[in-house]
Motif scaffolding. Structure first.
Motif, PDB file in Angstrom:
ATOM      1  N   LYS A  49       0.906  -1.358  -0.019  1.00 35.07           N
ATOM      2  CA  LYS A  49       0.070  -0.052  -0.058  1.00 35.07           C
ATOM      3  C   LYS A  49       0.738   1.286  -0.081  1.00 35.07           C
ATOM      4  CE  LYS A  49      -3.453   2.527   2.775  1.00 35.07           C
ATOM      5  NZ  LYS A  49      -3.866   2.864   4.023  1.00 35.07           N
ATOM      6  N   GLU A  50       1.738   1.174   0.742  1.00 34.02           N
ATOM      7  CA  GLU A  50       2.525   2.585   1.099  1.00 34.02           C
ATOM      8  C   GLU A  50       3.550   2.511  -0.451  1.00 34.02           C
ATOM      9  OE1 GLU A  50       4.914   1.748   4.349  1.00 34.02           O
ATOM     10  OE2 GLU A  50       3.629   1.971   5.921  1.00 34.02           O
ATOM     11  N   ASP A  51       3.907   1.526  -0.891  1.00 29.88           N
ATOM     12  CA  ASP A  51       4.756   1.651  -2.415  1.00 29.88           C
ATOM     13  C   ASP A  51       3.624   2.203  -3.364  1.00 29.88           C
ATOM     14  OD1 ASP A  51       6.301   1.312  -4.193  1.00 29.88           O
ATOM     15  OD2 ASP A  51       5.980  -0.556  -4.527  1.00 29.88           O
ATOM     16  N   ILE A  52       2.534   1.836  -3.383  1.00 28.24           N
ATOM     17  CA  ILE A  52       1.554   2.557  -4.241  1.00 28.24           C
ATOM     18  C   ILE A  52       1.292   3.836  -3.920  1.00 28.24           C
ATOM     19  CG2 ILE A  52      -0.991   2.664  -5.006  1.00 28.24           C
ATOM     20  CD1 ILE A  52      -0.779  -0.489  -4.385  1.00 28.24           C
ATOM     21  N   GLN A  53       1.188   4.283  -2.645  1.00 22.02           N
ATOM     22  CA  GLN A  53       1.015   5.751  -2.338  1.00 22.02           C
ATOM     23  C   GLN A  53       2.251   6.415  -2.620  1.00 22.02           C
ATOM     24  OE1 GLN A  53       0.043   4.663   1.869  1.00 22.02           O
ATOM     25  NE2 GLN A  53      -1.640   6.136   1.603  1.00 22.02           N
ATOM     26  N   ARG A  54       3.435   6.016  -2.779  1.00 17.05           N
ATOM     27  CA  ARG A  54       4.768   6.701  -3.040  1.00 17.05           C
ATOM     28  C   ARG A  54       4.599   7.000  -4.557  1.00 17.05           C
ATOM     29  NH1 ARG A  54       7.298   3.385   0.803  1.00 17.05           N
ATOM     30  NH2 ARG A  54       7.627   1.908  -1.046  1.00 17.05           N
ATOM     31  N   GLN A  55       4.260   5.959  -5.541  1.00 14.55           N
ATOM     32  CA  GLN A  55       4.246   6.080  -6.839  1.00 14.55           C
ATOM     33  C   GLN A  55       3.019   7.056  -7.048  1.00 14.55           C
ATOM     34  OE1 GLN A  55       4.588   2.306  -9.161  1.00 14.55           O
ATOM     35  NE2 GLN A  55       4.796   1.124  -7.337  1.00 14.55           N
ATOM     36  N   LEU A  56       1.863   7.174  -6.603  1.00 16.64           N
ATOM     37  CA  LEU A  56       0.884   8.091  -6.781  1.00 16.64           C
ATOM     38  C   LEU A  56       1.254   9.537  -6.481  1.00 16.64           C
ATOM     39  CD1 LEU A  56      -2.280   6.264  -5.301  1.00 16.64           C
ATOM     40  CD2 LEU A  56      -1.767   6.723  -7.646  1.00 16.64           C
ATOM     41  N   GLU A  57       2.030   9.757  -5.547  1.00 14.86           N
ATOM     42  CA  GLU A  57       2.232  11.033  -5.113  1.00 14.86           C
ATOM     43  C   GLU A  57       3.556  11.419  -6.139  1.00 14.86           C
ATOM     44  OE1 GLU A  57       3.997  10.347  -1.179  1.00 14.86           O
ATOM     45  OE2 GLU A  57       1.933  10.364  -0.574  1.00 14.86           O
ATOM     46  N   GLN A  58       4.504  10.615  -6.615  1.00 18.88           N
ATOM     47  CA  GLN A  58       5.512  10.874  -7.568  1.00 18.88           C
ATOM     48  C   GLN A  58       4.721  11.363  -8.848  1.00 18.88           C
ATOM     49  OE1 GLN A  58       8.394   7.792  -8.046  1.00 18.88           O
ATOM     50  NE2 GLN A  58       9.336   8.905  -9.685  1.00 18.88           N
ATOM     51  N   LEU A  59       3.701  10.695  -9.123  1.00 21.57           N
ATOM     52  CA  LEU A  59       3.119  10.796 -10.495  1.00 21.57           C
ATOM     53  C   LEU A  59       2.195  12.129 -10.460  1.00 21.57           C
ATOM     54  CD1 LEU A  59       2.302   9.809 -13.373  1.00 21.57           C
ATOM     55  CD2 LEU A  59       0.309   8.601 -12.350  1.00 21.57           C
ATOM     56  N   GLN A  60       1.711  12.580  -9.294  1.00 19.06           N
ATOM     57  CA  GLN A  60       1.120  13.775  -8.952  1.00 19.06           C
ATOM     58  C   GLN A  60       2.061  14.911  -9.246  1.00 19.06           C
ATOM     59  OE1 GLN A  60      -2.434  13.843  -5.914  1.00 19.06           O
ATOM     60  NE2 GLN A  60      -0.522  13.621  -5.112  1.00 19.06           N
ATOM     61  N   GLN A  61       3.259  14.810  -8.845  1.00 18.57           N
ATOM     62  CA  GLN A  61       4.168  15.941  -8.689  1.00 18.57           C
ATOM     63  C   GLN A  61       4.716  16.041 -10.148  1.00 18.57           C
ATOM     64  OE1 GLN A  61       7.332  14.855  -5.994  1.00 18.57           O
ATOM     65  NE2 GLN A  61       5.971  15.014  -4.085  1.00 18.57           N
ATOM     66  N   GLU A  62       4.819  14.966 -11.015  1.00 13.70           N
ATOM     67  CA  GLU A  62       5.340  14.949 -12.315  1.00 13.70           C
ATOM     68  C   GLU A  62       4.339  15.670 -13.217  1.00 13.70           C
ATOM     69  OE1 GLU A  62       6.327  11.111 -13.258  1.00 13.70           O
ATOM     70  OE2 GLU A  62       8.126  10.749 -12.124  1.00 13.70           O
ATOM     71  N   LYS A  63       3.049  15.411 -13.061  1.00 18.68           N
ATOM     72  CA  LYS A  63       1.911  15.738 -13.839  1.00 18.68           C
ATOM     73  C   LYS A  63       1.125  16.825 -13.394  1.00 18.68           C
ATOM     74  CE  LYS A  63       2.352  11.896 -16.699  1.00 18.68           C
ATOM     75  NZ  LYS A  63       2.395  11.905 -18.080  1.00 18.68           N
ATOM     76  N   ASN A  64       1.436  17.515 -12.193  1.00 16.58           N
ATOM     77  CA  ASN A  64       0.819  18.459 -11.631  1.00 16.58           C
ATOM     78  C   ASN A  64      -0.763  18.077 -11.697  1.00 16.58           C
ATOM     79  OD1 ASN A  64       0.172  21.059 -10.338  1.00 16.58           O
ATOM     80  ND2 ASN A  64      -0.122  21.915 -12.446  1.00 16.58           N
ATOM     81  N   TRP A  65      -0.987  16.824 -11.043  1.00 12.75           N
ATOM     82  CA  TRP A  65      -2.386  16.359 -11.014  1.00 12.75           C
ATOM     83  C   TRP A  65      -2.808  16.299  -9.559  1.00 12.75           C
ATOM     84  CZ3 TRP A  65      -1.901  11.421 -14.520  1.00 12.75           C
ATOM     85  CH2 TRP A  65      -1.809  11.715 -15.792  1.00 12.75           C
TER      86      TRP A  65
END
Length: 693
Positions: free
Chosen positions: A219-235
């Protein structure tokens, strides 16, 4: 020496919704089993993926601790006969303990001498005990089980492999022809079989085969990847806890990816697109500044290889889903609300309760009764009536038929489109609130009244046809709906008596001859049910059970006032100064039970104390009911307390059970009048008073 053990059950893919419960069971049942077998341990860690459940036990000894026990046998007079010889009972007792009569000694227990034997029990080897761990695995319970092949075992999914290790030694264990070993399986496509040489190597060995067995870490791994994608895409990827856990339990090696869909779909309401993405595809929707964007985020069960192709494949699937949703939406807009209402007449709500149209009719009637009791404005009353009348029209739309979770939500949106007032549109959505314990209640008066009416009709109707919840079974969610009724009344501060409302709903069912239960039986069942829900809420606020019983003696009443009474009495029970009041009330309630009527004739009074109590009660009663009406609970109890002194004086100077029948009955009637007033506040006799002597 500290040792470690590992058990893994390899399975066909588990449904994600069962994994959390399975983990909890495995943890608790393992702990209980170890304690029952006198095996100390320092830690239990449970792991899970869609294809496995595992438990890792640390700090185990080589064997059980040796113990000494004292076995109690027959009394001495039975163990030794009149000749001073050991009896058959004594000989049998010693033999049963693996000893001889010479090992018996006597000790007194509660004044009687009994035979005893000290037993030394040598601890069994841990490795031997662990062979019975199979029973823990087979004790796991699931909502649904299955059989496979020609096996007789019913389990959540077929068992494909087992790992059972104590340190590096395989524990001989077998279930339905599957023998335990050291070999486990990696990721279905990326990994391979791997040998676990020691329990401590389990997590790392499987991670090398693309399996992250720790559920929380996935779960924490998925959350980290989601946060990284948010920062990259400004989403803004709105984090949905339920969805996050679901995708966690769907994968063994998570990799986040993103995709897009045609912007033209954004003309469909956001809720529809989001529901389609979440429910059908387990995607996270994407926002920016609270506006839905034509993108989605998914979680792949695998690594990042060829992730672009994965995204394209998912885009194709989502396009078909959204095309369906767009079609449903456009078709729904071609049918008016009035046409939808006609369809409700042909849809059965419940066989014994009629159609959805009849359900709507009952809701409307009850909603108007509530509106009148609350004395809301004419405009609010008109909104309540219209909202109730069209409250279920969206249930026959194609969109709600496809996405049942959108009931009420689509009703609100369609109502606006078809020109209904904002208050009416919002109320159609709010009628389903709160959706769970602690959930938001309707914010509008119209929505709150409609929600109360809908829930009251649902509860009374279900009980009328025999669907009263029992034990843990509550298929219609009646307990949740009853709690919702009480929560709405409390949060809105509605001055409304739930007991009166329930009586009106019950009588309505009697007038319409709806249901099969007799009206008296129905009323008793409905009130008992609501009292239980009220009691549940009060106990959650640390109100003692006896106080709860006292304030609910006359029914749930006005919930806010009932709660205030409960907290006041809960405090009063500890006040020494209230002892005299409590005793006076108790004497009155006990004696009043003997009365046959409540008609008091002042001309039959023989002593001053009778007249004094009568006049004081008349004075107190007027002030008491006025204070209750004005919600002055503390003041009303203080006013009642003024009766204590004349009550004590009455009992100290008057023989209630006089020989003259008319005098006796008149005195009992006077006490009954006083008791009836006391019962309005609470049944004081139900409370276990805590004052110290």
């Amino acid at each position: 020496m500290s040792n470690e053990a590992l058990f893994e059950i390899g399975l066909e893919e588990l449904p994600a919704r069962f994994i959390s419960s399975a983990e909890n069971q495995l943890r608790e049942k393992t702990k209980e089993w170890l304690e029952a077998n006198r095996l100390p341990f320092t830690g239990i860690t449970v792991y899970s993926t869609p294809r496995r459940l595992a438990v890792y036990i640390e700090g185990l000894p080589e064997k059980q601790p040796d113990t000494e026990e004292k076995a109690k046998g027959p009394a001495e007079k039975i163990a030794v006969n009149e000749n001073g010889e050991w009896s058959k009972a004594a000989i049998g007792f010693s033999k049963g303990q693996g000893k001889t009569p010479e090992d018996i000694y006597f000790e007194e227990v509660n004044g009687t001498s009994y035979a005893h034997i000290d037993k030394y029990i040598k601890g069994e080897e841990t490795e031997t005990i662990l062979q019975d761990y199979k029973n823990v695995i087979l004790s796991l319970a699931f909502p649904k089980n299955m059989r496979w092949g020609n096996h007789s075992l019913k389990f959540i999914r077929p068992i494909r492999w087992l790992v059972a290790l104590f340190e590096s030694t395989i524990i001989p264990l077998e279930i339905e022809g599957v023998s335990a070993g050291k070999t486990t399986r990696g990721h279905r496509f990326l990994g391979k079989t791997v040998t676990i040489e020691h329990p401590s190597r389990y997590v790392s060995a499987l991670y090398e085969q693309f399996v992250a067995v720790d559920r929380n870490e996935r779960k924490e791994d998925i959350q980290r990847q989601l946060e990284q994608l948010q920062q990259e895409k400004n989403w803004d990827i709105h984090e949905d806890e339920d969805l996050l856990w679901e995708v966690t339990d769907l994968v063994e090696y998570p990799t986040v990816f993103s995709g897009s869909f045609d912007q033209s779909f954004l003309k469909v309401p956001d809720e529809v697109l989001i529901t389609s993405m979440k429910e059908h595809q387990r995607y996270f929707p994407v926002h920016r500044d609270d506006a839905l964007l034509p993108y989605f985020v998914g979680v792949r069960n695998g690594d990042g290889e060829h992730i672009d192709n994965v995204a394209k494949g998912n885009e194709k699937v989502l396009r078909a889903r959204l095309s369906d949703a767009e079609f449903f939406y456009e078709e729904d807009l071609k049918v008016s609300i009035e046409q939808r209402l006609e369809k409700l007449e042909k849809i059965v709500y419940q066989e014994e309760l009629g159609t959805l149209a009849e359900k709507v009719g009952r809701n409307e009637d009850i909603a108007l009764i509530i509106s009148d009791k609350l004395a809301i404005s004419d405009s609010d009353r008109a909104n309540v009536q219209r909202a109730a009348r069209i409250s279920k029209f969206d249930l026959v739309t194609q969109m709600v038929d496809e996405f049942t979770d959108l009931q009420g939500i689509m009703g609100e949106k369609y109502a606006r489109i078809f020109g209904e007032t904002e208050e009416v549109a919002v109320a159609i959505r709010e009628q389903y609130l709160p959706k769970q314990a602690g959930g938001a209640v309707p914010e509008t008066i119209t929505g709150a009244v409609l929600s109360l009416a809908d829930k009251l009709d649902t509860i009374v109707g279900a009980i009328a046809v025999g669907n009263l919840p029992s034990g843990s079974q509550d298929p219609y969610g009646l307990r949740r709906q009853a709690l919702g009724v009480l929560k709405i009344i409390e949060d809105h501060g509605f001055d409304i008596n739930i007991t009166e409302l329930l009586d009106r709903a019950v009588s309505y069912y009697g007038e319409k001859a709806v249901g099969t239960a007799a009206q008296t039986e129905l009323r008793a069942n409905v009130h008992e049910f609501f009292n239980a829900r009220t009691a549940y809420l009060l106990k959650k606020e640390d109100v003692e059970s006896d106080v709860v019983e006292a304030v609910l003696a006359e029914g749930s009443g006005n919930y806010s006032l009932t709660k205030e009474k409960a907290h006041l009495l809960s405090a009063k029970r500890h006040e020494d100064g209230f002892r005299a009041v409590q005793e006076a009330f108790g004497r009155t309630l006990n004696m009043a039970d003997k009365a046959e009527g409540a008609e008091v004739d002042k001309s039959l009074f023989e002593k001053e104390e009778e007249l004094r109590l009568y006049e004081k009660h008349e004075e107190v009663k007027e002030a008491f009911f006025k204070q209750l009406e004005e919600k002055e609970i503390n003041a009303s109890l203080r006013t009642l307390s003024e009766l204590a002194e004349p009550i004590h004086s009455f009992f100290d100077n008057i023989m209630v059970m006089a020989e003259d029948e008319s005098v006796r009955m008149n005195r009992l009637a006077l006490l009954k009048n006083v008791a009836d007033t006391l019962y309005v506040f609470a049944d004081f006799n139900a409370i276990q008073w805590k004052q110290q002597n």
